[in-house]
Design a protein around this motif. Structure first.
Motif, PDB file in Angstrom:
ATOM      1  N   GLN A   1       0.827  -1.190   0.000  1.00 55.21           N
ATOM      2  CA  GLN A   1       0.000   0.000   0.000  1.00 55.21           C
ATOM      3  C   GLN A   1       0.866   1.246   0.000  1.00 55.21           C
ATOM      4  N   VAL A   2       0.428   2.236  -0.757  1.00 51.07           N
ATOM      5  CA  VAL A   2       1.104   3.518  -0.826  1.00 51.07           C
ATOM      6  C   VAL A   2       0.080   4.606  -0.535  1.00 51.07           C
ATOM      7  N   GLN A   3       0.452   5.536   0.321  1.00 50.87           N
ATOM      8  CA  GLN A   3      -0.405   6.667   0.629  1.00 50.87           C
ATOM      9  C   GLN A   3       0.233   7.941   0.095  1.00 50.87           C
ATOM     10  N   LEU A   4      -0.575   8.797  -0.523  1.00 44.93           N
ATOM     11  CA  LEU A   4      -0.096  10.028  -1.117  1.00 44.93           C
ATOM     12  C   LEU A   4      -0.895  11.206  -0.567  1.00 44.93           C
ATOM     13  N   VAL A   5      -0.199  12.257  -0.183  1.00 37.24           N
ATOM     14  CA  VAL A   5      -0.840  13.455   0.343  1.00 37.24           C
ATOM     15  C   VAL A   5      -0.267  14.678  -0.350  1.00 37.24           C
ATOM     16  N   GLU A   6      -1.133  15.435  -1.030  1.00 36.56           N
ATOM     17  CA  GLU A   6      -0.711  16.654  -1.705  1.00 36.56           C
ATOM     18  C   GLU A   6      -0.838  17.850  -0.771  1.00 36.56           C
ATOM     19  N   SER A   7      -0.040  18.862  -1.047  1.00 33.66           N
ATOM     20  CA  SER A   7      -0.125  20.115  -0.312  1.00 33.66           C
ATOM     21  C   SER A   7       0.409  21.237  -1.194  1.00 33.66           C
ATOM     22  N   GLY A   8       0.104  22.459  -0.824  1.00 30.74           N
ATOM     23  CA  GLY A   8       0.638  23.618  -1.528  1.00 30.74           C
ATOM     24  C   GLY A   8      -0.333  24.331  -2.441  1.00 30.74           C
ATOM     25  N   GLY A   9      -1.530  23.796  -2.611  1.00 26.07           N
ATOM     26  CA  GLY A   9      -2.505  24.455  -3.457  1.00 26.07           C
ATOM     27  C   GLY A   9      -2.982  25.756  -2.840  1.00 26.07           C
ATOM     28  N   GLY A  10      -3.575  26.602  -3.663  1.00 34.24           N
ATOM     29  CA  GLY A  10      -4.074  27.874  -3.179  1.00 34.24           C
ATOM     30  C   GLY A  10      -4.404  28.818  -4.303  1.00 34.24           C
ATOM     31  N   SER A  30       8.132   0.137  -3.920  1.00 29.70           N
ATOM     32  CA  SER A  30       7.497  -0.437  -5.098  1.00 29.70           C
ATOM     33  C   SER A  30       7.210   0.595  -6.193  1.00 29.70           C
ATOM     34  N   MET A  31       7.406   1.868  -5.915  1.00 31.05           N
ATOM     35  CA  MET A  31       7.115   2.920  -6.889  1.00 31.05           C
ATOM     36  C   MET A  31       8.230   3.035  -7.924  1.00 31.05           C
ATOM     37  N   TYR A  32       7.845   3.213  -9.177  1.00 24.67           N
ATOM     38  CA  TYR A  32       8.826   3.447 -10.224  1.00 24.67           C
ATOM     39  C   TYR A  32       8.526   4.711 -11.027  1.00 24.67           C
ATOM     40  N   LEU A  33       7.336   5.291 -10.819  1.00 24.15           N
ATOM     41  CA  LEU A  33       6.957   6.493 -11.540  1.00 24.15           C
ATOM     42  C   LEU A  33       5.982   7.302 -10.705  1.00 24.15           C
ATOM     43  N   MET A  34       6.221   8.607 -10.617  1.00 21.51           N
ATOM     44  CA  MET A  34       5.326   9.520  -9.927  1.00 21.51           C
ATOM     45  C   MET A  34       4.831  10.560 -10.908  1.00 21.51           C
ATOM     46  N   GLY A  35       3.557  10.893 -10.821  1.00 22.57           N
ATOM     47  CA  GLY A  35       3.000  11.843 -11.765  1.00 22.57           C
ATOM     48  C   GLY A  35       2.046  12.831 -11.136  1.00 22.57           C
ATOM     49  N   TRP A  36       1.787  13.888 -11.878  1.00 20.10           N
ATOM     50  CA  TRP A  36       0.799  14.889 -11.506  1.00 20.10           C
ATOM     51  C   TRP A  36      -0.253  14.969 -12.608  1.00 20.10           C
ATOM     52  N   PHE A  37      -1.511  14.927 -12.219  1.00 19.61           N
ATOM     53  CA  PHE A  37      -2.635  15.103 -13.118  1.00 19.61           C
ATOM     54  C   PHE A  37      -3.488  16.248 -12.605  1.00 19.61           C
ATOM     55  N   ARG A  38      -4.343  16.781 -13.465  1.00 20.16           N
ATOM     56  CA  ARG A  38      -5.238  17.837 -13.031  1.00 20.16           C
ATOM     57  C   ARG A  38      -6.592  17.676 -13.709  1.00 20.16           C
ATOM     58  N   HIS A 103       1.393  -3.085 -10.820  1.00 19.93           N
ATOM     59  CA  HIS A 103       0.243  -2.557 -11.523  1.00 19.93           C
ATOM     60  C   HIS A 103       0.477  -2.537 -13.029  1.00 19.93           C
ATOM     61  N   TYR A 104      -0.601  -2.716 -13.784  1.00 17.27           N
ATOM     62  CA  TYR A 104      -0.520  -2.687 -15.240  1.00 17.27           C
ATOM     63  C   TYR A 104      -0.020  -1.332 -15.707  1.00 17.27           C
ATOM     64  N   TYR A 105       0.950  -1.349 -16.618  1.00 19.48           N
ATOM     65  CA  TYR A 105       1.535  -0.125 -17.138  1.00 19.48           C
ATOM     66  C   TYR A 105       1.121   0.073 -18.594  1.00 19.48           C
ATOM     67  N   SER A 106       0.572   1.242 -18.892  1.00 17.28           N
ATOM     68  CA  SER A 106       0.123   1.549 -20.246  1.00 17.28           C
ATOM     69  C   SER A 106       0.634   2.896 -20.736  1.00 17.28           C
ATOM     70  N   SER A 111      -3.516   7.784 -17.265  1.00 16.50           N
ATOM     71  CA  SER A 111      -3.892   7.721 -15.861  1.00 16.50           C
ATOM     72  C   SER A 111      -4.088   6.287 -15.376  1.00 16.50           C
ATOM     73  N   LYS A 112      -4.394   5.367 -16.296  1.00 15.14           N
ATOM     74  CA  LYS A 112      -4.597   3.972 -15.930  1.00 15.14           C
ATOM     75  C   LYS A 112      -3.310   3.301 -15.473  1.00 15.14           C
ATOM     76  N   SER A 113      -2.165   3.914 -15.772  1.00 15.71           N
ATOM     77  CA  SER A 113      -0.887   3.359 -15.352  1.00 15.71           C
ATOM     78  C   SER A 113      -0.636   3.542 -13.863  1.00 15.71           C
ATOM     79  N   TYR A 114      -1.374   4.445 -13.236  1.00 13.92           N
ATOM     80  CA  TYR A 114      -1.166   4.799 -11.837  1.00 13.92           C
ATOM     81  C   TYR A 114      -2.211   4.151 -10.950  1.00 13.92           C
ATOM     82  N   ASP A 115      -1.755   3.452  -9.928  1.00 17.08           N
ATOM     83  CA  ASP A 115      -2.674   2.720  -9.065  1.00 17.08           C
ATOM     84  C   ASP A 115      -2.903   3.365  -7.703  1.00 17.08           C
ATOM     85  N   TYR A 116      -2.161   4.422  -7.383  1.00 18.80           N
ATOM     86  CA  TYR A 116      -2.368   5.140  -6.134  1.00 18.80           C
ATOM     87  C   TYR A 116      -2.512   6.625  -6.411  1.00 18.80           C
TER      88      TYR A 116
END
Length: 127
Positions: A1-10, A30-38, A103-106, A111-116
């Motif tokens: 399990q991986v937990q992610l918490v964003e901060s800094g918005g405003g 277990s992470m190999y890629l980190m991304g930002w979506f909006r 997780h399946y990588y595409s 966005s389907k490549s990211y499981d957390y």
């Protein structure tokens, strides 16, 4: 399990800058890629930027290339998104996401490549 918490918005003025942070915890090995979506109201979720956990490969959407910079700190398990020259069209909820080896990588842009996913942080750009 991986937990992610964003901060800094405003709230930021058009042309200004804002920095977002994402803190990861849990099975971060277990992470190999980190991304930002909006996602803006009435719009589809779109890719913004991504970085490999090895730290030497980055990806950017054409709409933010040259304005946004993604970076990481493996020791602190954090990923940042420095946003410069912000435009009203950048206004959206920004989500941090992680892709793991189990997780399946595409593709980095899919966005389907990211499981957390984090809960999201609101970025408001005033004109």
């Amino acid at each position: 399990q991986v937990q992610l918490v964003e901060s800094g918005g405003g709230l930021v003025q058009a042309g200004g800058s804002l920095s977002l942070s994402c803190a990861a915890s849990g099975r971060t090995f277990s992470m190999y890629l980190m991304g930002w979506f909006r996602q803006a109201p009435g719009k589809e979720r779109e890719f913004v930027a991504a970085i490999s956990w090895s730290g030497d490969t980055t990806y950017y959407a054409d709409s933010v290339k040259g304005r946004f910079t993604i970076s990481r700190d493996n020791a602190k398990n954090t990923v940042d998104l420095q946003m410069n020259s912000l435009k009203p069209e950048d206004m959206a909820v920004y989500y941090c996401a992680a892709a793991t080896r189990n997780h399946y990588y595409s593709g980095s842009y899919n966005s389907k490549s990211y499981d957390y996913w984090g809960q999201g942080t609101q970025v408001t750009v005033s004109s």
